[in-house]
Design an enzyme around this catalytic site. Structure first.
Site, PDB file in Angstrom:
ATOM      1  CB  CYS A  37      -4.602  -1.084   1.055  1.00  0.00           C
ATOM      2  SG  CYS A  37      -5.310   0.467   1.652  1.00  0.00           S
ATOM      3  CB  CYS A  62      -9.235  -0.258   0.082  1.00  0.00           C
ATOM      4  SG  CYS A  62      -8.262  -1.508   0.883  1.00  0.00           S
ATOM      5  CB  CYS A 119     -10.085   1.087   3.391  1.00  0.00           C
ATOM      6  SG  CYS A 119      -8.344   1.497   3.462  1.00  0.00           S
ATOM      7  N   GLY A 154     -30.140 -12.910 -16.490  1.00  0.00           N
ATOM      8  CA  GLY A 154     -29.282 -12.353 -17.535  1.00  0.00           C
ATOM      9  C   GLY A 154     -30.049 -11.766 -18.700  1.00  0.00           C
ATOM     10  CB  CYS A 183      -6.232  -0.931   5.613  1.00  0.00           C
ATOM     11  SG  CYS A 183      -6.692  -1.845   4.136  1.00  0.00           S
TER      12      CYS A 183
END
Lengths: 263, 289
Positions: B240, B265, B271, B31, B243
């Site tokens: 979606c 997606c 997808c 970080g 899909c």
């Protein structure tokens, strides 16, 4: 005597702030030289003097914004000059407060009033929105800002309101010592009077100690218990406020007191 | 076909070594933003110059590279970076998350779970999460050093005060291993939970700002929030349309000027994979298979 009683009585017996031989030079020039005084819990100390007399330099050294060249500053027995920076920064957001002359220096102008007041709480670990919001609302009320202005930005406030907001932001964590640099500078007289009234009330109510730097003798007359008069970086006279103002001994103090316009 | 005029993966070896050093330091201090001497790349700032340099430093000839642009494999940014490494490194590229060993991404984490054999490289525009509240770099560095992160909550407080909820929906600040507050790059906050405990190495490169930071595998990453306004990963409340997936991050696509729209997606590879497996959504073509 319990431990609690003993700390209490110790608190009352030892000064909150002990300053000993404080000197700050800017190259060859003197910012302030050989300043020594004690500040006791609940006491308000005024520092007056003309522009360039070293008042603000002294205040910055005391608050840890500037590093003094020589001398010691003890806060409740701890040396604030020698202490590591994290400890000093922790002090400055918990036990100390600093009110700038220009509220723009002390506020975050892009953050709402509530956020400004809440910042110090969040800086010491408050993580509950409701609690922070309630504290901010409470403090806005205490400095006479309407609660519905809580989500307004400081730039939508008048100068006097900005200054009151800055005070609320500083006092929300219940500090012991508050540094003020010309808190009433740039405000018109009626607004000044209300701000002074408010400050006096808060200082008395919270038992705060305060160091107020100003060139306005009326401000120290109203607020300060004790007074230090500075000229060219040196303290030329100090004592009880009424004593210094009513019976000035040093030539410069006499000049200062006689320069005030009588209405 | 490798372009012989360039070193493998464009950057010279000394530069790669310098970047690898920064990456190793970043992995050692999760970080923490490590400064590095960012190079001019043959693409404009904002197109992923930081990510490309990190990718170039990590790339080996046997790597299989995938590049994602907002979840998609077939948009300008993804296509040109993929071509760039095909030409300067001769590496194999793929569009399938599971096949890739190194994935450079712009603002998404793939829906397909990552593995220990993968590296995910993020492109970062502004690495400093405190920047918009504190413009001074000297001050933000000090705040990181002393862990003074109250200001980050001021931003979230402002969100709630103005919108009634934490409205920050991307580049949502996180705390890494209880120490550094980090900008996860502008990924949607839907992806934030995937940052934590990921088996893959996650590297962040900011070219213009000259910073690299990193998350080693299985690092704890916590999204900041308030006790009474907890963090919530959000997505469009639909499935979606191609899909039928209900648990993926969706893009909203306007299809005509009479209010027609569809949700698909954002991860194109995921997808397509689901469609190939026979899943169908609301707007799938009839018997397309």
């Amino acid at each position: 005597m319990t431990l609690f009683d003993r700390t209490l009585s110790q608190d009352a017996e030892t000064p909150l702030l002990e300053v000993d031989g404080l000197t700050k030079r800017y190259g060859a020039r003197i910012g302030c030289a050989d300043i020594s005084f004690d500040l006791w819990p609940g006491e308000v100390l005024g520092i007056v003097g003309e522009s360039g007399s070293g008042k603000s330099t002294l205040l910055s050294c005391l608050a840890g914004h500037l590093e003094p060249g020589e001398g010691r500053v003890l806060y409740r027995g701890r040396d604030t000059v020698a202490m590591p920076e994290p400890a000093r920064r922790l002090l400055s957001r918990t036990e100390w407060a600093f009110v700038h002359q220009n509220p723009r220096d002390g506020l975050r102008m892009g953050v709402s009033a509530g956020g400004n007041v809440g910042e110090r709480l969040m800086a010491v670990g408050a993580r509950n929105y409701g609690t922070i919001r309630a504290a901010a609302t409470d403090w806005l009320g205490r400095v006479e800002i309407a609660a519905e202005r809580i989500d307004d930005k400081p730039r939508q406030f008048s100068g006097g309101m900005q200054q009151r907001l800055q005070i609320a932001r500083n006092l929300v964590t219940g500090p012991r010592l508050i540094f003020m640099d010309e808190p009433t500078g740039g405000l018109d007289v009626s607004v000044q009077a209300r701000l002074l009234d408010l400050l006096r009330g808060l200082v008395r109510e919270m038992g705060l100690s305060a160091i107020i730097v100003t060139h306005d003798l009326a401000v120290v007359r109203l607020l300060a218990d004790r007074l230090m008069v500075m000229k060219s970086g040196h303290v030329v006279e100090s004592g009880l406020t009424d004593q210094v103002l009513d019976d000035p001994q040093h030539a410069y103090t006499q000049l200062l007191v006689s320069s005030v316009l009588q209405v | 076909m490798t372009d012989q005029a360039y070193n493998f993966a464009y950057l010279d070896e000394a530069t790669k070594r310098m970047i690898r050093r920064a990456i190793l330091k970043g992995l050692a201090v999760p970080g923490y933003q490590v400064p590095f001497a960012s190079r001019e790349m043959p693409m404009p700032y904002g197109w992923g110059t930081g990510g490309v340099q990190v990718t170039a430093a990590c790339l080996a000839p046997e790597d299989i590279l995938k590049v994602i642009d907002q979840g998609a494999d077939d948009t300008t940014n993804a296509v040109s970076i993929r071509k760039f490494f095909e030409r300067t490194g001769g590496v194999e590229t793929t569009e399938h998350t599971a096949e890739a060993t190194l994935i450079q991404t712009r603002h998404r984490i793939p829906e397909h779970p990552l593995t220990e054999d993968q590296i995910l490289v993020y492109q970062v525009p502004i690495p400093e999460p405190l920047r918009f509240l504190e413009p001074r770099e000297s001050e933000t560095r000090k705040m990181h050093a002393l862990q003074e992160y109250g200001l980050m909550h001021v931003k979230l407080y402002e969100d709630i005060a103005r919108h009634g909820a934490i409205a920050t929906s991307y580049a949502y600040p996180v705390k890494v291993e209880g120490r550094y507050v980090m900008d996860p790059s502008p990924i949607p906050k839907f992806d934030n939970p995937k940052l934590s405990g990921s088996p893959a190495i996650q590297l962040f490169g900011a070219g213009r700002e000259q910073r690299i930071y990193a998350l080693p595998p299985y690092t704890e990453v916590v999204s900041l929030d308030f006790e009474d306004h907890p963090f919530e990963p959000s997505k469009a409340d639909h499935a979606c349309d191609l899909c039928g997936a209900a648990e993926t991050y969706l893009d909203e696509v306007i299809t005509d000027d009479r209010g027609g729209r569809m949700f698909v997606c954002s991860d194109t590879d995921y997808c397509t994979g689901r469609q190939a497996a026979g899943h169908r959504g609301r707007l799938s073509p009839e018997d397309a298979a």
